[in-house]
Design a protein around this motif. Structure first.
Motif, PDB file in Angstrom:
ATOM      1  N   ASP A  73       0.349  -0.979   0.121  1.00 36.76           N
ATOM      2  CA  ASP A  73      -0.060  -0.132   0.084  1.00 36.76           C
ATOM      3  C   ASP A  73       0.744   0.952  -0.298  1.00 36.76           C
ATOM      4  OD1 ASP A  73      -1.664   2.470   0.534  1.00 36.76           O
ATOM      5  OD2 ASP A  73      -2.697   1.253   2.024  1.00 36.76           O
ATOM      6  N   ARG A  75       1.578   5.145  -0.841  1.00 34.26           N
ATOM      7  CA  ARG A  75       1.224   6.654  -1.471  1.00 34.26           C
ATOM      8  C   ARG A  75       1.823   7.194  -2.079  1.00 34.26           C
ATOM      9  NH1 ARG A  75      -3.739   7.689   2.130  1.00 34.26           N
ATOM     10  NH2 ARG A  75      -3.331   9.705   1.504  1.00 34.26           N
ATOM     11  N   GLN A 111      -2.076   6.670  -5.342  1.00 30.74           N
ATOM     12  CA  GLN A 111      -1.887   5.281  -4.668  1.00 30.74           C
ATOM     13  C   GLN A 111      -1.506   3.744  -5.228  1.00 30.74           C
ATOM     14  OE1 GLN A 111      -4.584   4.316  -1.292  1.00 30.74           O
ATOM     15  NE2 GLN A 111      -4.892   3.848  -0.603  1.00 30.74           N
ATOM     16  N   ASP A 236      -2.289  13.900   0.320  1.00 30.07           N
ATOM     17  CA  ASP A 236      -0.440  12.875   0.106  1.00 30.07           C
ATOM     18  C   ASP A 236      -0.138  14.329   0.680  1.00 30.07           C
ATOM     19  OD1 ASP A 236      -1.411  11.100  -0.272  1.00 30.07           O
ATOM     20  OD2 ASP A 236      -0.956  11.050  -2.382  1.00 30.07           O
TER      21      ASP A 236
END
Ligand SMILES: O=C(O)CCC(=O)C(=O)O
Length: 282
Positions: A73, A75, A111, A236
């Motif tokens: 995962d 980002r 992502q 982000d």
């Protein structure tokens, strides 16, 4: 710019999501998939299990598990390849997002998620935007506060293949986030979507959604790009990211470059050329 067809407009209003089949071609799927495998070996932002508050990401040297089939995962992926910057306003998807959201929008997060097969993860269901946004829903005629595009980079052929799972029409109902057992991918009303690598789902922040379990025997790979109304700002990065040096004027605007230095009122009222930059209309 392309607009929603009448059928898409109705599906958006009634169901809260759309599927764009073949949004990416097979060469693009391969490129993005290869890039995800490559940046698994590189530093970046990842959840650090048990060490950070819920939904926060920490800086790691590399992904904990280097198998390309393992969970990941990551980002804020724009800097890994120009192709990730180019995807911000890819016409066959971004045009529809701009038609849905209007021109006063900003790009808020990127992502890459790999859902491993057979790791016992049961999936989960949520709305986007954390505690605040989950209290906010849209009506059939309202523009959404945030919209996500989810690109499939692997085929999802059957149930429990890490499917993107949604509750059609749920964008207009409060989610029961504190009920026991929690709303999940096997709650009545959930639909596990199937699709091919290259397909893209566009969905409203308020839609109840999330991944199903993956028992398919292969990892499910996706890219997620999120867009917000401009007053909401990015999730982000806190400053305009350096990748704007490699971005077009429209991508720069979507990354928060207003064309002038920040002052109170910025992002609240949009720049005079917002329509022209985002929609190409002067
Ligand atoms: O399917 C996934 O892996 C998670 C996607 C999702 O729920 C989200 O991006 O909010």
């Amino acid at each position: 710019m392309q607009k929603l067809t009448d059928v898409q407009q109705t599906q958006w209003a009634v169901d809260g999501y759309l599927c764009i089949e073949g949004a990416l071609n097979s060469d693009e799927v391969e490129l993005y998939s290869r890039e995800i495998d490559r940046f698994r070996t590189l530093p970046g932002w990842e959840p650090i299990s048990g060490m950070l508050p819920r939904g926060h990401y920490g800086w790691v040297d590399k992904c904990a598990d280097q198998s390309t089939e393992a969970f990941m995962d990551r980002r804020d992926i724009l800097s890994y390849n120009q192709a990730f910057i180019d995807l911000i306003d890819r016409e066959n998807v971004f045009d529809l997002i701009a038609d849905i959201m209007g021109p006063n929008i900003i790009f808020s997060m990127s992502q890459a998620i790999v859902r491993a097969s057979g790791d016992g993860f049961p999936g989960y269901t949520h709305t986007d935007g954390g505690e605040g946004q989950r209290e906010i829903r849209v009506t059939e005629t309202s523009r959404p506060i945030a919209v996500k595009a989810m690109y499939l980079l692997s085929d999802v052929d059957g149930p429990d293949c890490g499917n993107f799972t949604i509750f059609p029409g749920s964008h207009m109902r409060p989610i029961q986030f504190d009920q026991a057992p929690p709303v999940g991918p096997n709650t009545p009303g959930a639909v596990q979507l199937r699709g091919k690598a290259g397909d893209c789902y566009i969905f409203s922040h308020a839609l109840w959604h999330g991944p199903a379990a993956n028992n398919s025997g292969q990892a499910r790979k996706t890219l997620l790009y999120n867009y917000c109304q401009m007053f909401v700002r990015c999730y982000d990065f806190k400053d305009i990211p350096s990748v704007i040096d490699k971005a077009t004027p429209r991508q720069r605007r979507l990354l928060g470059d207003l064309g002038y230095d920040f002052r109170p009122g910025s992002y609240f009222y949009v720049p005079d050329d917002q329509n022209e930059i985002i929609m190409g209309i002067s």
